[in-house]
Design a protein around this motif. Sequence first.
Motif, short mmCIF file in Angstrom:
data_model
loop_
_atom_site.label_atom_id
_atom_site.label_comp_id
_atom_site.label_asym_id
_atom_site.label_seq_id
_atom_site.Cartn_x
_atom_site.Cartn_y
_atom_site.Cartn_z
N ALA A 69 0.68 -1.30 -0.31
CA ALA A 69 -0.15 0.42 -0.34
C ALA A 69 0.82 1.24 -0.38
O ALA A 69 0.37 2.01 -0.56
CB ALA A 69 -1.17 -0.25 1.21
N ARG A 93 -2.85 -1.58 -5.01
CA ARG A 93 -3.73 -1.86 -4.33
C ARG A 93 -3.94 -3.46 -4.08
O ARG A 93 -3.12 -4.44 -5.17
CB ARG A 93 -5.01 -2.34 -5.43
N LEU A 137 -4.71 -6.64 -1.30
CA LEU A 137 -5.65 -7.27 -0.05
C LEU A 137 -4.85 -8.50 0.50
O LEU A 137 -4.61 -9.31 -0.77
CB LEU A 137 -7.11 -7.96 -0.68
N THR A 179 -3.58 -6.29 10.23
CA THR A 179 -3.16 -5.64 9.42
C THR A 179 -4.21 -4.73 8.94
O THR A 179 -3.61 -3.54 8.76
CB THR A 179 -3.59 -6.76 7.91
N LEU A 180 -5.17 -4.32 9.65
CA LEU A 180 -5.76 -3.59 9.40
C LEU A 180 -5.09 -2.30 10.86
O LEU A 180 -5.37 -1.19 10.06
CB LEU A 180 -7.58 -3.49 10.11
N GLY A 190 -4.07 -1.84 5.98
CA GLY A 190 -3.95 -2.56 5.29
C GLY A 190 -5.22 -3.22 5.42
O GLY A 190 -5.88 -2.82 6.04
N SER A 191 -5.63 -3.25 3.63
CA SER A 191 -7.22 -4.26 3.16
C SER A 191 -7.19 -5.51 3.45
O SER A 191 -6.04 -6.41 3.58
CB SER A 191 -7.47 -3.85 1.74
N SER A 217 -15.55 -3.76 -3.33
CA SER A 217 -15.88 -3.47 -2.11
C SER A 217 -14.73 -3.73 -0.74
O SER A 217 -14.87 -3.18 -0.17
CB SER A 217 -17.58 -4.19 -1.79
N GLN A 218 -14.38 -4.43 -1.06
CA GLN A 218 -12.41 -5.55 -0.62
C GLN A 218 -11.89 -4.18 0.25
O GLN A 218 -10.81 -4.05 1.45
CB GLN A 218 -12.22 -6.29 -0.62
N PHE A 219 -11.75 -3.10 -0.62
CA PHE A 219 -10.57 -1.88 -0.44
C PHE A 219 -10.78 -1.04 -0.17
O PHE A 219 -11.98 -0.65 -0.24
CB PHE A 219 -9.83 -1.19 -2.27
N PRO A 220 -9.74 0.19 0.96
CA PRO A 220 -10.38 1.21 0.81
C PRO A 220 -10.74 2.31 -0.98
O PRO A 220 -9.97 1.71 -1.63
CB PRO A 220 -9.04 1.99 1.73
N ARG A 221 -11.76 3.20 -0.09
CA ARG A 221 -12.20 4.13 -1.27
C ARG A 221 -10.93 4.85 -2.13
O ARG A 221 -10.01 5.35 -1.07
CB ARG A 221 -12.68 4.93 -0.87
#
Length: 274
Positions: free
Chosen positions: A93, A98, A100, A112-113, A117-118, A259-263
């Motif tokens: 990141a 990108r 995940l 991780t969060l 991170g995602s 939907s699994q990533f930050p905007r």
Amino acid sequence: MNRTGRDPGVLNRPHEDVTAWDTGSWGTDPYANALRNGHGPLFLRRADGWLLPLEVERWCAGADAADLSALRRCEGPVLDIGCGPGRLVAALAARGHRALGIDVSEAAVDRTLRLGGSALRRSVFEPLPGEGRWGTVLLLDGNIGIGGDPSGLLRRTADLLAPGGLLIAETAPHDIDERVRVQLDDGGAAATTPAAAAPFPWARLGTAALLRYARPHGLHSVDQWDADGRSFVSLRRCRSIRTASQTPDTRNSAAVVSSQFPRNTSGDSPLAPS
């Protein structure tokens, strides 16, 4: 777990009990506690008593030079299978990728969060976002052993990759092709609890063995290197291979992946090359 009376140290049917090892063993206290504390001791123990030390301290630190030698080769959106405490996802990141991470351990996903991170609490053998669209998949830190079935894991990885996508894997630094049953062991009383003590399938592969398993699944070596005593190989998925993931539903899965990533404030597709 050895319900058939076979030698528990040797795995003869690698697909057996994948769900049991995947969602159970790595979600137990020894692993979760090690990640929360940021250190071991933690081992994989074979039935004969042989111990494989797990490098918890390294996993919980920042990405090192050997890690970066792999991350520099990443292309497009990256899926880190068995992301652990998230150092690779966080480093990707920071480099503008990108990325995940997936892990069956809640403690791993939480860490991780917290690093920014995602991550999803998910097994690689469960449905995942963006199947057939990932630019790079990572199997580092011994994660080629997941499930104890290298061929099955590599077939699954090929399904996850986009045509022409890249698998970057870490291999054992010597010639080995071992499929065994192991259990998590922290050297303390926790190792004797029923969940922690349940053996689960695992594998260790050298580079030559990994290449043998990968070839039938359309994965071909493009690079091999060593860094700080660790061995790596990158393999590219053939563009002509058609996998189960390439159906109309999954080809149009960008919204699910997004939907699994930050905007993404730039408005770019989450699966656009990084």
